[in-house]
Scaffold this motif. Structure first.
Motif, PDB file in Angstrom:
ATOM      1  N   HIS A  44      37.855  39.050  39.754  1.00 15.57           N
ATOM      2  CA  HIS A  44      36.880  40.097  39.435  1.00 15.57           C
ATOM      3  C   HIS A  44      37.279  41.405  40.116  1.00 15.57           C
ATOM      4  CE1 HIS A  44      34.341  36.871  37.961  1.00 15.57           C
ATOM      5  NE2 HIS A  44      34.518  36.243  39.111  1.00 15.57           N
ATOM      6  N   HIS A  45      37.163  42.501  39.396  1.00 18.92           N
ATOM      7  CA  HIS A  45      37.469  43.818  39.976  1.00 18.92           C
ATOM      8  C   HIS A  45      36.453  44.207  41.044  1.00 18.92           C
ATOM      9  CE1 HIS A  45      40.672  44.477  37.236  1.00 18.92           C
ATOM     10  NE2 HIS A  45      39.892  44.444  36.169  1.00 18.92           N
ATOM     11  N   LYS A  46      35.197  43.757  40.837  1.00 20.91           N
ATOM     12  CA  LYS A  46      34.115  44.085  41.760  1.00 20.91           C
ATOM     13  C   LYS A  46      33.440  42.798  42.208  1.00 20.91           C
ATOM     14  CE  LYS A  46      32.091  46.663  38.674  1.00 20.91           C
ATOM     15  NZ  LYS A  46      31.145  47.529  37.974  1.00 20.91           N
ATOM     16  N   ILE A  80      20.705  31.989  34.934  1.00 23.05           N
ATOM     17  CA  ILE A  80      20.245  33.379  34.845  1.00 23.05           C
ATOM     18  C   ILE A  80      21.397  34.364  34.629  1.00 23.05           C
ATOM     19  CG2 ILE A  80      19.136  35.257  36.145  1.00 23.05           C
ATOM     20  CD1 ILE A  80      17.474  32.960  37.518  1.00 23.05           C
ATOM     21  N   TYR A  81      22.488  34.210  35.388  1.00 25.38           N
ATOM     22  CA  TYR A  81      23.566  35.204  35.371  1.00 25.38           C
ATOM     23  C   TYR A  81      24.798  34.795  34.566  1.00 25.38           C
ATOM     24  CZ  TYR A  81      21.040  37.563  39.126  1.00 25.38           C
ATOM     25  OH  TYR A  81      20.091  38.220  39.871  1.00 25.38           O
ATOM     26  N   LYS A  82      24.906  33.524  34.232  1.00 26.06           N
ATOM     27  CA  LYS A  82      26.075  33.021  33.480  1.00 26.06           C
ATOM     28  C   LYS A  82      27.396  33.280  34.213  1.00 26.06           C
ATOM     29  CE  LYS A  82      23.381  32.313  29.806  1.00 26.06           C
ATOM     30  NZ  LYS A  82      22.206  31.603  30.237  1.00 26.06           N
ATOM     31  N   LEU A 106      27.220  34.480  49.911  1.00 25.17           N
ATOM     32  CA  LEU A 106      27.532  34.286  48.495  1.00 25.17           C
ATOM     33  C   LEU A 106      28.493  35.386  48.072  1.00 25.17           C
ATOM     34  CD1 LEU A 106      24.153  33.599  46.629  1.00 25.17           C
ATOM     35  CD2 LEU A 106      26.164  32.114  46.677  1.00 25.17           C
ATOM     36  N   ILE A 107      29.484  35.015  47.267  1.00 25.82           N
ATOM     37  CA  ILE A 107      30.467  35.975  46.762  1.00 25.82           C
ATOM     38  C   ILE A 107      30.422  35.870  45.240  1.00 25.82           C
ATOM     39  CG2 ILE A 107      32.864  36.729  46.860  1.00 25.82           C
ATOM     40  CD1 ILE A 107      33.102  34.866  49.405  1.00 25.82           C
ATOM     41  N   LYS A 112      28.072  41.635  37.294  1.00 30.30           N
ATOM     42  CA  LYS A 112      26.823  41.014  36.855  1.00 30.30           C
ATOM     43  C   LYS A 112      25.679  41.246  37.839  1.00 30.30           C
ATOM     44  CE  LYS A 112      29.035  37.582  34.064  1.00 30.30           C
ATOM     45  NZ  LYS A 112      28.776  36.402  33.305  1.00 30.30           N
ATOM     46  N   VAL A 113      26.011  41.554  39.099  1.00 33.65           N
ATOM     47  CA  VAL A 113      24.990  41.777  40.131  1.00 33.65           C
ATOM     48  C   VAL A 113      25.380  43.007  40.940  1.00 33.65           C
ATOM     49  CG1 VAL A 113      23.871  40.844  42.190  1.00 33.65           C
ATOM     50  CG2 VAL A 113      24.554  39.293  40.367  1.00 33.65           C
ATOM     51  N   ARG A 114      24.428  43.925  41.113  1.00 29.81           N
ATOM     52  CA  ARG A 114      24.666  45.112  41.945  1.00 29.81           C
ATOM     53  C   ARG A 114      23.695  45.187  43.119  1.00 29.81           C
ATOM     54  NH1 ARG A 114      28.688  47.723  42.367  1.00 29.81           N
ATOM     55  NH2 ARG A 114      27.669  49.679  42.700  1.00 29.81           N
TER      56      ARG A 114
END
Length: 189
Positions: A44-46, A80-82, A106-107, A112-114
């Motif tokens: 993931h980039h972020k 919820i977030y897939k 958690l990483i 998907k989450v900010r």
């Protein structure tokens, strides 16, 4: 198990500042934890990195409660977030309290989450349903990308606290002091 008191820890091509003051850091724990952080960054980039604590009401000789917590939490997060993958690290510690507690990070996929508000509600609900109490420290989350070494250094310093020598080993021999996800490096880089 090697306990280092150096303030710098070599991982990959860089020396990272770590929180080794006081009781030092177990280097094998640091390697496992940082591997998960960087392996997630390879996918993931972020990233969204969230840190919290879980307290238990009574002594538990094993880590079955944290295993159950992971299972319940990950089911909810997937629904919820897939998420394709969920990175995590936890350490079990016990010093003066009658029951051990867990430091947890958690990483997650940062696209998907900010913000952690919804995540914290889910985590609190899952752990509360298991009769535990939940603590969120100040500045509990980081949004980091692959190229932001300043923010990445802050995350590494924060996570390095988990590998401290103090509070470990007060458990039966078959019970672990820590665990991490098993995210592997992305082959497509």
């Amino acid at each position: 198990m090697y306990l280092s008191h150096s303030r710098l820890f070599r991982f990959g091509e860089h020396d990272w500042l770590v929180n080794a003051k006081g009781s030092g850091c177990y280097t094998h724990m640091l390697k496992k934890m940082l591997s998960q952080l960087f392996n997630m960054l390879s996918h993931h980039h972020k990233l969204h990195v969230l840190r919290f604590d879980l307290h238990q009401p009574t002594y538990q000789a094993d880590n079955k409660r944290i295993t159950k917590f992971n299972r319940n939490l990950f089911k909810r997060l997937q629904r919820i977030y897939k998420f394709k993958r969920i990175g995590y690290c936890w350490v079990r510690e016990q010093e003066k309290a009658p029951a051990p507690h867990y430091h947890y990070v958690l990483i997650l996929d940062g696209s998907k989450v900010r913000y952690p508000h919804k995540l914290l509600l889910i985590i609190s609900e899952v752990w509360s349903n298991m009769s535990g109490s939940f603590y969120v420290p100040e500045h509990c989350y980081y949004n980091v990308n692959r190229h932001d070494f300043t923010r990445l250094a802050k995350v590494i310093y924060r996570i390095s606290y988990f590998a401290k020598g103090r509070g470990k080993g007060i458990r039966p021999p078959q019970t672990k002091d820590y665990s991490t996800s098993r995210i592997t490096l992305c082959d497509e880089r």
